[in-house]
Design a protein around this motif. Structure first.
Motif, mmCIF file in Angstrom:
data_model
loop_
_atom_site.group_PDB
_atom_site.id
_atom_site.type_symbol
_atom_site.label_atom_id
_atom_site.label_comp_id
_atom_site.label_asym_id
_atom_site.label_seq_id
_atom_site.Cartn_x
_atom_site.Cartn_y
_atom_site.Cartn_z
ATOM 1 N N GLN A 159 -0.824 3.364 13.281
ATOM 2 C CA GLN A 159 -2.274 3.342 13.091
ATOM 3 C C GLN A 159 -2.765 4.650 12.447
ATOM 4 O O GLN A 159 -3.714 4.639 11.662
ATOM 5 C CB GLN A 159 -2.958 3.102 14.452
ATOM 6 C CG GLN A 159 -4.452 2.825 14.380
ATOM 7 C CD GLN A 159 -4.786 1.420 13.856
ATOM 8 O OE1 GLN A 159 -3.895 0.672 13.431
ATOM 9 N NE2 GLN A 159 -6.048 1.077 13.861
ATOM 10 N N ARG A 190 -1.484 6.320 10.177
ATOM 11 C CA ARG A 190 -1.320 6.199 8.724
ATOM 12 C C ARG A 190 -2.598 5.646 8.077
ATOM 13 O O ARG A 190 -3.049 6.117 7.045
ATOM 14 C CB ARG A 190 -0.120 5.269 8.468
ATOM 15 C CG ARG A 190 0.015 4.728 7.073
ATOM 16 C CD ARG A 190 0.830 5.657 6.227
ATOM 17 N NE ARG A 190 0.861 5.227 4.849
ATOM 18 C CZ ARG A 190 0.015 5.653 3.918
ATOM 19 N NH1 ARG A 190 -0.940 6.493 4.222
ATOM 20 N NH2 ARG A 190 0.131 5.236 2.678
ATOM 21 N N PHE A 191 -3.196 4.643 8.725
ATOM 22 C CA PHE A 191 -4.349 3.964 8.130
ATOM 23 C C PHE A 191 -5.665 4.680 8.422
ATOM 24 O O PHE A 191 -6.690 4.342 7.856
ATOM 25 C CB PHE A 191 -4.401 2.508 8.617
ATOM 26 C CG PHE A 191 -3.199 1.727 8.174
ATOM 27 C CD1 PHE A 191 -3.085 1.297 6.865
ATOM 28 C CD2 PHE A 191 -2.155 1.469 9.047
ATOM 29 C CE1 PHE A 191 -1.954 0.613 6.435
ATOM 30 C CE2 PHE A 191 -1.030 0.782 8.634
ATOM 31 C CZ PHE A 191 -0.927 0.352 7.321
ATOM 32 N N LEU A 192 -5.623 5.650 9.327
ATOM 33 C CA LEU A 192 -6.829 6.436 9.590
ATOM 34 C C LEU A 192 -6.808 7.742 8.805
ATOM 35 O O LEU A 192 -7.703 8.565 8.922
ATOM 36 C CB LEU A 192 -6.946 6.722 11.092
ATOM 37 C CG LEU A 192 -7.222 5.493 11.953
ATOM 38 C CD1 LEU A 192 -7.058 5.815 13.431
ATOM 39 C CD2 LEU A 192 -8.617 4.946 11.681
#
Lengths: 466, 180
Positions: free
Chosen positions: B141, B143-145
């Motif tokens: 997660q 990575r996507f934040l």
């Protein structure tokens, strides 16, 4: 399924298909036709008569473009987000094209439904609820908007809407789910709808500008949304050629806030309307049920109560004023008369709340106390009201421009727009928001002393010193 | 919520423990100390971890009023001789506990405190994939934040942070119990 082309002053045509129309035709979306986008700015710019309905269609249109271009411009990163999704999306969609259409429609419908919960006089009514201890609910359009969107999907369960798609749209719209809890595709859609560079402001700035008859909100929307990318940190960014347009959007926002959204007449009417609503909440003998015509939805479960939902559907700018007037309270009615005939209070003084550090983030508490003081002084013939407002900061120093708006360079590296365009500043110089000022307005030709009022407000604010 | 008072307290405590009282660390200490509902209402995931613009504004207000001043080294200090109003707000005690905890557990570096706050935020989820493998979820997660540094940590490092976050919550629960 048959679609339609809807005329739009900004985009020429907005194309919708049969499934879109099912949602657009729902009474909860149609209601937005009767909710003014700029109900108070009309008193300054008389032609600003447009509705949240056309804005919602516009956001839907830009969300469709942005989502599609994100896939085209950042295919690898989009695929990474797909692979990290909860259910195995790739198995659900045999063709790549279907998966893309699925994502684009998720973004479209999130855009279409993002303003569903707006009350008449939108933020003003929400502020009045926050600033009043007797308000029936702290009305929040995003919170209720989620439950209303869920209601639409429930009503349309037999028309073949994709369950996975509805689930994603609802999670994107549900602001009780933090960004950090969303799945990667949902994070991308939330960022398209609500972020430092989003399609919401991408639509309302030029639209409000157009209807006000000013040029402050104009930017090249076609070029900007055609060049959006998913950056290395999975933010919404732009290709280098659109960096100036991303900055242009921020400048447009600055100008619109300066000349339109924070125009002093708008602020004065805002304070007056908050006062009218507070008087209705505080009126003796009123209980929450008596206030159903003022605020029909007071809890999420009200969405499922036919009578309350019916009242909500007909809850518009005009019906709210009528309901307030029919309370039969002379204090309220005289103010509605003043509001309708544009017989407004005048600016008296402003206090910088940053001198009271415990007032920051605590404006509701400040205003609740101001309300008490207002009631005390009313018996002495003092007619005044007050509202907190952030000072507008120069966009060059805005954190969004300095840190959050991103350009993806040709090397693939991301850098802030400000740095890319050559006006990056040190962290110490970056500003969040301007100082919060408490603006005080008084009835014209009042005989009381403004210095006396100033002293009383200053005394009250001492409780917010550190 | 009396942010000005919270920040002044956080700066005092951080300085007492020799931890840099910079804006990022102040943000994180207040984040840990606030009750969960206020954390959710005011903080959002940002580049340096959970971030609250009201905290930042309040720091600026304290600087403007010269209640906070830049220290001779890095970071901020309270103005010499300045006395804070007494307050019985439970968050004040929690701020003290947070700083003591960070110091006692060697979490004094800004990036370490930021990592602990990020992992704390991500661990408060009810997503199914998190329940089955929390360290993997946090890594993925992040990575996507945009928390790329966190995404590169080893499973072992993430587990250590998770254990610390749990211990801190337990410590703060004790304080909350004592307050009530």
């Amino acid at each position: 399924m048959t679609g339609k082309r809807i005329r739009d002053p900004l985009y020429g045509f907005i194309r919708v298909d049969g499934l879109d129309l099912k949602i657009i035709d729902h009474k909860l979306v149609q209601r937005l036709r009767w909710i003014s986008q700029l109900p108070l700015e009309q008193l300054v710019y008389p032609s600003a008569q447009h509705s949240r309905f056309e804005h919602s269609l516009g956001v839907m249109h830009l969300a469709e473009i942005a989502a599609d271009r994100l896939i085209q411009n950042s295919k690898e990163r989009f695929d990474e987000a797909v692979d990290a999704h909860s259910s195995p999306l790739r198995k659900d969609f045999k063709k790549e094209e279907d998966l893309h259409n699925f994502f684009v429609r998720c973004a479209k419908w999130s855009g279409l439904l993002h303003d569903l919960g707006h009350a008449p006089f939108s933020h003003t009514l929400e502020d009045a609820c926050r600033y009043s201890v007797n308000a029936p609910v702290k009305y929040d359009h995003e919170n209720f908007g989620y439950f209303l969107a869920r209601k639409i999907f429930e009503d349309l369960k037999d028309v073949g809407l994709d369950k996975g798609l509805m689930g994603i749209v609802l999670r994107v719209l549900n602001k009780n789910i933090q960004l950090s809890d969303l799945y990667p595709l949902e994070i991308l859609i939330r960022r398209i709808i609500d972020g430092p560079m989003d399609v919401d402001k991408g639509d309302y700035l030029p639209r409000d500008s157009y209807h006000c008859g000013v040029n402050y909100g104009v930017y090249d929307h076609t070029f900007l949304w055609d060049n959006v990318v998913i950056t290395q940190s999975f933010q919404l960014g732009v290709l280098p050629k659109a960096a100036l347009e991303a900055w242009g959007l921020t400048l447009a926002r600055h100008k619109m806030f300066n000349y339109v959204y924070k125009h002093h007449v708008r602020t004065i009417t805002d304070a007056l309307l908050v006062e009218i609503l507070q008087l209705s909440f505080d009126a003796p003998g009123m209980n929450h049920n008596d206030l159903r015509d003022i605020v029909p939805l007071q809890a999420p479960a009200d969405v499922d109560v036919g009578q309350n939902l019916h009242k909500f559907v007909h809850w518009t700018d005009n019906s709210l004023l009528k309901a307030l007037d029919s309370l039969g309270n002379s204090e309220i009615s005289s103010r509605i008369e003043a509001f309708s005939s544009r017989n407004l209070y005048k600016k008296s003084f402003a206090v910088n709340l940053s001198a009271y550090p415990n007032a920051v983030g605590n404006e509701s508490d400040v205003l609740q106390r101001i309300n008490i003081l207002k009631n005390q002084t009313a018996s002495q013939g003092m007619a005044w009201n007050a509202i907190p407002l952030n000072e507008i900061i120069v966009p060059v120093f805005d954190r969004k421009v300095q840190r959050e708006l991103l350009v993806q360079e040709d090397s693939g590296q991301e850098i802030p727009v400000a740095e890319y365009l050559g006006f990056g500043v040190d962290e110490d110089q970056i500003q969040e928001q301007g100082d919060m000022f408490l603006h005080v307005f008084v009835k014209p030709f009042s005989s009381f002393s403004c210095d006396d009022l100033k002293n009383r407000v200053a005394d009250l604010l001492k409780d917010f010193e550190v | 919520m009396r942010l000005g008072t919270y920040i002044a307290t956080a700066v005092t405590k951080l300085c007492q423990k020799g931890i840099l009282a910079g804006k990022t660390n102040i943000q994180k200490v207040i984040y840990f100390a606030l009750p969960e509902d206020q954390r959710k209402a005011f903080y959002y995931p940002y580049h340096y971890g959970p971030y609250c613009s009201e905290v930042q504004q309040s720091v600026n207000a304290l600087l403007k009023n010269s209640i906070l001043v830049p220290s001779s080294g890095k970071g901020l200090v309270l103005k010499t001789g300045w006395k804070q109003n007494q307050s019985d707000d439970p968050v004040i005690n929690r701020i003290s506990d947070v700083v003591n905890f960070l110091s006692a557990n060697g979490q004094v570096d800004t990036s370490t405190i930021a990592n602990l706050a990020k992992i704390h935020l991500l661990s408060k989820t009810d997503r199914e994939d998190a329940l089955s493998d929390l360290p993997w979820y946090i890594k993925n997660q992040s990575r996507f934040l945009g928390w790329l540094g966190l995404a590169e940590l080893s499973r072992n490092e993430i587990e250590n942070y998770l254990s610390l976050a749990e211990k801190m919550d337990a410590k703060l629960m004790e304080t909350a119990g004592a307050d009530s």
